[in-house]
Design a protein around this motif. Structure first.
Motif, mmCIF file in Angstrom:
data_model
loop_
_atom_site.group_PDB
_atom_site.id
_atom_site.type_symbol
_atom_site.label_atom_id
_atom_site.label_comp_id
_atom_site.label_asym_id
_atom_site.label_seq_id
_atom_site.Cartn_x
_atom_site.Cartn_y
_atom_site.Cartn_z
ATOM 1 N N GLU A 76 -131.550 -65.463 -57.787
ATOM 2 C CA GLU A 76 -131.703 -65.374 -56.333
ATOM 3 C C GLU A 76 -132.320 -66.655 -55.777
ATOM 4 O OE1 GLU A 76 -133.731 -62.543 -52.868
ATOM 5 O OE2 GLU A 76 -133.756 -61.921 -54.982
ATOM 6 N N GLY A 96 -128.392 -63.093 -48.629
ATOM 7 C CA GLY A 96 -128.816 -61.989 -49.466
ATOM 8 C C GLY A 96 -127.666 -61.061 -49.807
ATOM 9 N N THR A 97 -126.777 -60.852 -48.847
ATOM 10 C CA THR A 97 -125.622 -59.986 -49.082
ATOM 11 C C THR A 97 -124.702 -60.581 -50.136
ATOM 12 O OG1 THR A 97 -125.724 -59.185 -46.808
ATOM 13 C CG2 THR A 97 -123.644 -58.863 -47.996
ATOM 14 N N GLU A 153 -126.355 -60.262 -53.536
ATOM 15 C CA GLU A 153 -126.297 -58.882 -54.008
ATOM 16 C C GLU A 153 -124.901 -58.540 -54.526
ATOM 17 O OE1 GLU A 153 -127.167 -54.358 -52.309
ATOM 18 O OE2 GLU A 153 -127.764 -56.129 -51.151
ATOM 19 N N THR A 180 -123.238 -57.076 -58.465
ATOM 20 C CA THR A 180 -122.552 -55.801 -58.586
ATOM 21 C C THR A 180 -121.778 -55.716 -59.897
ATOM 22 O OG1 THR A 180 -122.307 -55.700 -56.187
ATOM 23 C CG2 THR A 180 -120.918 -54.225 -57.490
#
Length: 422
Positions: free
Chosen positions: A385, A395-396, A399, A403
């Protein structure tokens, strides 16, 4: 050089030699990481890009935490770990954005494998035109061995290193160290530094190839070329002095030691100390070049005399008259060696998750900067990060990249289970 007792503490001082250089590191295990270890200790920002399962070297035991083996702690300090599944297009897009900020891109995949991944030099230089691109291969990309898998044992066998053991032991053998990986790592670091210097001088970016096989063939022949250097050859390859089976640590009264008279003066002092005056004036040993041809006789003499005195007696005598001499130290004894203690080579540090561990400082020193472990060896993906935010991902987006990737704890547990059953 002043060295803090706690080598994990950040030390004040001038910027490190490679401060400001960013390296994207796609290597794993020992060869490539040993190169980037050198560069990281010199101050480069080494970003270790790891697959979801992580560098396999993480999982060697013993460890306090799965995925954080003892060897990994030293070899990967001062680096940041970013975890990306490069089979996914969004991860490759993120890597491209990272490469755009980098000075060096280094990998240790076979040429066809890195091209299939999409990160051959042709692509990487479109992202960063002045990049120093280093391919660390087992074999040169233009030769028929280019597609062979390469491990240290394989290169010891192919480079002549294993065959050199025949003279001493009667059959080929592997040295009990991954010498080829580590020598190649030195060559990789040197090549990257040279390319960075050329770029600094206006030469631009370029592709650099460092093959283990060719590196070790040249390494082995430095002293063993002898008469084989000429055309036609004046003799076979092989340097007599180091091929002699009598060249070995010698048993003393209480241990083993290297006792190595070398110069004319060394031998005269050795003859006098041992009372072997029959060797004085012997034409077979009069000069270095002649001695080498008859070296086994002298090695046998040292072996015969060594056992008559203690190791301490030999070291005291040899140091007094400048004959090279050293007791044989085990790996366990090294941290207590008086010289290594005096120069502060070993230290201790506190890893934030692994607790106290033994450190070794950078062997080389610079008057313009002090050594520091600014970052402990990273957990798998620890800085994902942080680094991705540095290059502008939201951030999206970050993330989304995580996944369907198993957690580092799950990966480490799976690796541990596999090791237990194999």
């Amino acid at each position: 050089m002043a060295v803090a007792a706690e080598q994990g503490e950040t030390m004040p001082g001038k910027a490190a030699p490679l401060a400001g250089v960013r390296i994207v590191d796609l290597t794993n295990v020992i060869m490539g990481p040993s190169a980037t270890h050198i560069l990281a200790d010199l101050g480069a920002d080494v970003i270790k890009v790891e697959a979801p399962e992580g560098d396999s070297f993480r999982h060697y035991r013993p460890s306090r935490t799965p995925g954080m083996g003892g060897n990994f702690l030293h070899l990967n300090r001062n680096k940041r770990s970013v975890r990306l599944d490069l089979k996914r297009p969004e991860a490759r897009a993120a890597l491209d954005r990272l490469v755009a900020t980098a000075d060096v891109f280094v990998h240790a995949m076979r040429p066809d494998a890195i091209r299939r991944l999409g990160y051959g030099y042709e692509h990487v230089r479109t992202v960063r035109p002045d990049i120093v691109y280093c391919g660390a291969y087992g074999f040169g990309a233009d030769g028929p061995y280019a597609h062979k898998a390469a491990y240290d044992d394989l290169i010891q066998a192919g480079s002549g290193l294993a065959a050199l053991q025949t003279a001493a032991y009667g059959e080929p053998g592997y040295l009990p160290t991954v010498l080829c990986d580590k020598i190649a790592g030195q060559a990789i670091a040197n090549a990257i530094l040279a390319a960075l210097y050329q770029r600094r001088c206006g030469g631009g970016g370029q592709a650099v190839e460092v093959p283990m096989f060719e590196t070790m063939v040249e390494f082995n022949l430095v002293e063993h070329m002898v008469g084989f250097a000429f055309e036609p050859p004046l003799g076979p390859p092989g340097f007599n002095r180091v091929l002699s089976p009598k060249r070995k640590p010698y048993r003393t009264q209480d241990g083993y030691a290297c006792i190595l008279p070398y110069s004319d003066r060394n031998w005269r002092d050795f003859y006098a100390y041992t009372g072997r005056l029959e060797f004085v004036g012997d034409p077979r040993f009069e000069t270095l070049s002649i001695r080498v041809q008859n070296i086994e006789v002298l090695y046998a003499l040292v072996e015969e005399e060594a056992v008559k005195r203690s190791t301490a007696d030999w070291v005291a005598f040899c140091d007094r008259v400048s004959i090279p001499c050293m007791p044989v130290l085990s790996l366990e004894e090294l941290p207590e060696d008086e010289h290594l203690r005096a120069v502060g080579f070993f230290g201790t540090a506190e890893h934030p998750t692994e607790g106290a561990y033994r450190t070794m400082r950078r062997p080389v020193s610079f008057s313009g900067s002090t050594f520091a472990i600014s970052r402990h060896a990273p957990r798998l993906g620890e800085h994902t990060e942080e680094v991705l935010r540095e290059i502008g991902l939201s951030g999206t987006e970050i993330e989304a990249l995580a996944t369907d990737i198993p957690s580092p704890k799950t990966v480490a547990a799976d690796a541990a289970a596999l090791e237990t059953t194999t």
